[in-house]
Design an enzyme around this catalytic site. Structure first.
Site, PDB file in Angstrom:
ATOM      1  N   THR A 147       0.842  -1.176  -0.049  1.00 51.14           N
ATOM      2  CA  THR A 147      -0.084  -0.208   0.083  1.00 51.14           C
ATOM      3  C   THR A 147       0.853   1.182  -0.046  1.00 51.14           C
ATOM      4  O   THR A 147       0.738   2.095  -0.859  1.00 51.14           O
ATOM      5  CB  THR A 147      -1.107  -0.078   1.157  1.00 51.14           C
ATOM      6  OG1 THR A 147      -1.783  -1.317   1.104  1.00 51.14           O
ATOM      7  CG2 THR A 147      -2.010   1.310   1.366  1.00 51.14           C
ATOM      8  N   VAL A 148       1.989   1.283   1.046  1.00 51.94           N
ATOM      9  CA  VAL A 148       2.561   2.674   1.182  1.00 51.94           C
ATOM     10  C   VAL A 148       3.448   2.715  -0.104  1.00 51.94           C
ATOM     11  O   VAL A 148       3.898   3.600  -0.517  1.00 51.94           O
ATOM     12  CB  VAL A 148       3.463   2.538   2.293  1.00 51.94           C
ATOM     13  CG1 VAL A 148       4.054   3.974   2.402  1.00 51.94           C
ATOM     14  CG2 VAL A 148       2.311   2.858   3.529  1.00 51.94           C
ATOM     15  N   GLY A 149       4.069   1.385  -0.339  1.00 49.42           N
ATOM     16  CA  GLY A 149       5.454   1.295  -1.339  1.00 49.42           C
ATOM     17  C   GLY A 149       4.580   1.635  -2.690  1.00 49.42           C
ATOM     18  O   GLY A 149       5.219   2.643  -3.624  1.00 49.42           O
ATOM     19  N   ARG A 157       6.481  -9.376  -5.043  1.00 46.44           N
ATOM     20  CA  ARG A 157       5.420  -9.595  -6.094  1.00 46.44           C
ATOM     21  C   ARG A 157       5.303  -8.276  -6.732  1.00 46.44           C
ATOM     22  O   ARG A 157       5.220  -7.263  -6.162  1.00 46.44           O
ATOM     23  CB  ARG A 157       4.220 -10.312  -5.690  1.00 46.44           C
ATOM     24  CG  ARG A 157       3.759  -9.405  -4.656  1.00 46.44           C
ATOM     25  CD  ARG A 157       2.262 -10.213  -4.014  1.00 46.44           C
ATOM     26  NE  ARG A 157       2.567 -11.501  -3.379  1.00 46.44           N
ATOM     27  CZ  ARG A 157       2.921 -11.387  -2.058  1.00 46.44           C
ATOM     28  NH1 ARG A 157       2.864 -10.052  -1.201  1.00 46.44           N
ATOM     29  NH2 ARG A 157       3.127 -12.407  -1.183  1.00 46.44           N
ATOM     30  N   GLU A 211      -7.416  -5.134  10.361  1.00 45.29           N
ATOM     31  CA  GLU A 211      -6.600  -6.421   9.624  1.00 45.29           C
ATOM     32  C   GLU A 211      -7.672  -7.476  10.316  1.00 45.29           C
ATOM     33  O   GLU A 211      -8.461  -7.304  11.152  1.00 45.29           O
ATOM     34  CB  GLU A 211      -5.334  -6.395  10.225  1.00 45.29           C
ATOM     35  CG  GLU A 211      -4.383  -5.322   9.857  1.00 45.29           C
ATOM     36  CD  GLU A 211      -3.992  -5.317   8.565  1.00 45.29           C
ATOM     37  OE1 GLU A 211      -4.108  -6.341   7.769  1.00 45.29           O
ATOM     38  OE2 GLU A 211      -3.495  -4.536   8.012  1.00 45.29           O
ATOM     39  N   LYS A 268       3.534   4.859  18.037  1.00 48.05           N
ATOM     40  CA  LYS A 268       3.449   6.219  17.482  1.00 48.05           C
ATOM     41  C   LYS A 268       3.705   7.353  18.667  1.00 48.05           C
ATOM     42  O   LYS A 268       4.598   8.332  18.398  1.00 48.05           O
ATOM     43  CB  LYS A 268       2.065   6.624  16.718  1.00 48.05           C
ATOM     44  CG  LYS A 268       1.895   5.792  15.480  1.00 48.05           C
ATOM     45  CD  LYS A 268       0.618   5.758  15.106  1.00 48.05           C
ATOM     46  CE  LYS A 268       0.368   5.048  13.741  1.00 48.05           C
ATOM     47  NZ  LYS A 268      -1.039   5.109  13.244  1.00 48.05           N
TER      48      LYS A 268
END
Length: 433
Positions: free
Chosen positions: A13-15, A46, A188, A203
């Site tokens: 997602t972030v990549g 992948r 999740e 965080k």
């Protein structure tokens, strides 16, 4: 000037968001930096259909990226801590700058990582590790650097905020809303990190270190989740003029530093009480500027990718700068971090919301108030309601500020009373002013 070459590890997602921002906003980024930033290599197990990697060197071994001599900046976007730590330390050993969105890695291993980075004269940037697209780290580290930060409090997990918002606005139960959050992709399949506060604790650990100039101390952060919050708790809180929010709170006092994540009652009049859905927001109180509030998307491919690429731009701008003149990783010079202790939660003072079920008979309320009085606990307000056809009724008590250890002793004594059914629900109350 020659282009800055970036290697991306992880195309999830972030990549994928970071990849597409670098590609789509290349012209704007070049104008800001003064030279182009190009993707030299991608390491991913992948392919991702959201990314057009044609013409890009793609490898299935992410360590190919950190060992590539052509790469200047490594983007660690694989998540987890074991492989990610090895990857980051290898990149640092090879003299490469690192940008990461990995809050667990920074919170748990940041002290070691930053020490290695300082030895090698490289930067480890991590804006995206906290609150997605909100530039809260830069705000505290640089924008508020003239201030002595007194406290900060934030909604820093969107999943938990979505659940509590639905419970508040629609009167739904926790399990019902959690199932919907999972169906929508907000939670999740195993939601433990979100609903039990671990994600928020990672965080908060990072924010507190930057705010107060202390080493990262995740293991000392008090952590409590939202899985025990009921629709009845939410309704009673609303009747009293409060919202229940899952907050990360860090506060400086003469005795030490408070680091805690837990469900919290805050007044409807507070801006944070009106941050709903999956959104994040952080309040920071500085001695000079006063209170500030930053609000925005705390997750997602593009919001988080926005913070990742902002870090890449910052690193690219400082590639030719003397390492001793760069902004320190934790805002304060490494040799000037404070040894101020993190307080155990038992030593912290705040108000409390107590929700219990009692038998509707004479003397029960008197026994409870006597226990509270014996533990130096003052009552602010009280609600007792009838339940038709039942001898058991709900009792809600709001207290003034009291030390947590006193409240623990009082609750243990109340739960031991024969006329109190089950356990006492306890939620802390904060006046964010």
């Amino acid at each position: 000037m020659k282009p800055v070459k970036v290697g991306i590890c992880g195309l999830g997602t972030v990549g994928s968001g970071s990849f597409n921002i670098l590609r789509n906003n290349a012209e704007e980024i070049t104008r800001r930096v003064g030279r182009s930033i190009v993707i030299e290599q991608v390491g991913a197990r992948r392919d991702n259909d959201a990314c057009d990697t044609s013409g890009i060197n793609v490898t299935r071994d992410i360590f190919d990226v950190v060992n590539n001599p052509e790469i200047d900046i490594v983007l660690e976007l694989i998540g987890g801590t074991s492989v990610a730590k090895e990857l980051v330390l290898t990149a640092i050993k090879n003299g490469k700058h690192v940008v990461t969105a990995n809050k667990a890695l920074i919170a748990e291993h940041g002290n070691e990582i930053f020490a290695r980075a300082q030895e090698k004269g490289v930067i480890v940037a991590f804006e995206a590790a906290v609150a997605g697209g909100i530039p809260i780290i830069k705000q505290i580290r640089e924008g508020l650097s003239a201030n002595r930060i007194e406290w900060l409090a934030g909604i820093i997990n969107g999943t938990g905020n979505f659940i509590l918002t639905e419970m508040s606005q629609k009167g739904r139960g926790f399990e019902d809303v959690l199932a919907e959050a999972q169906a929508l992709g907000y939670a999740e399949a195993d939601p433990t990190f979100d609903i039990e506060g671990i994600d928020a604790a990672h965080k908060l650990t990072i924010l507190a270190s930057i705010a107060f100039g202390i080493p990262l101390q995740f293991e000392k952060t008090y952590t409590e989740g939202i899985s025990r919050i009921t629709a009845e708790d939410v309704a009673f809180a609303d009747d009293l003029g409060y919202a229940i929010k899952h907050l990360g709170i860090a506060r400086r006092s003469k005795a030490g530093i408070e680091l805690r994540v837990h469900p919290t009652l805050i007044s409807h009049k507070q801006l944070l009480a009106n941050v709903n859905g999956v959104m994040n927001a952080i309040m920071v109180q500085g001695d000079v500027v006063g209170p500030t509030l930053t609000y925005g998307a705390g997750a997602g491919a593009l919001p988080t990718g926005s913070s990742v690429i902002a870090d890449v731009i910052d690193v690219a701008r400082t590639l030719t700068a003397d390492p001793t003149n760069r902004v320190p990783h934790l805002a304060f010079q490494a040799n000037a971090l404070s040894s101020m202790q993190v307080l155990p939660v038992e030593d912290i003072e705040c108000g409390f919301f107590l929700n219990m079920t009692i038998k509707d008979r004479a003397g029960v309320l008197a026994n409870i108030t006597q226990i509270l009085s014996m533990n130096d606990i003052s009552i602010e307000s009280l609600i007792q309601r009838e339940r038709e056809g039942s001898e058991l009724v709900p009792l809600v008590v709001m207290t003034h500020d009291v030390k947590e250890r006193n409240m623990n002793a009082a609750i243990a004594a109340i739960e031991a009373l024969p006329d109190v059914a089950g356990t006492v629900q306890r939620i802390r109350v904060e006046n964010l002013a």
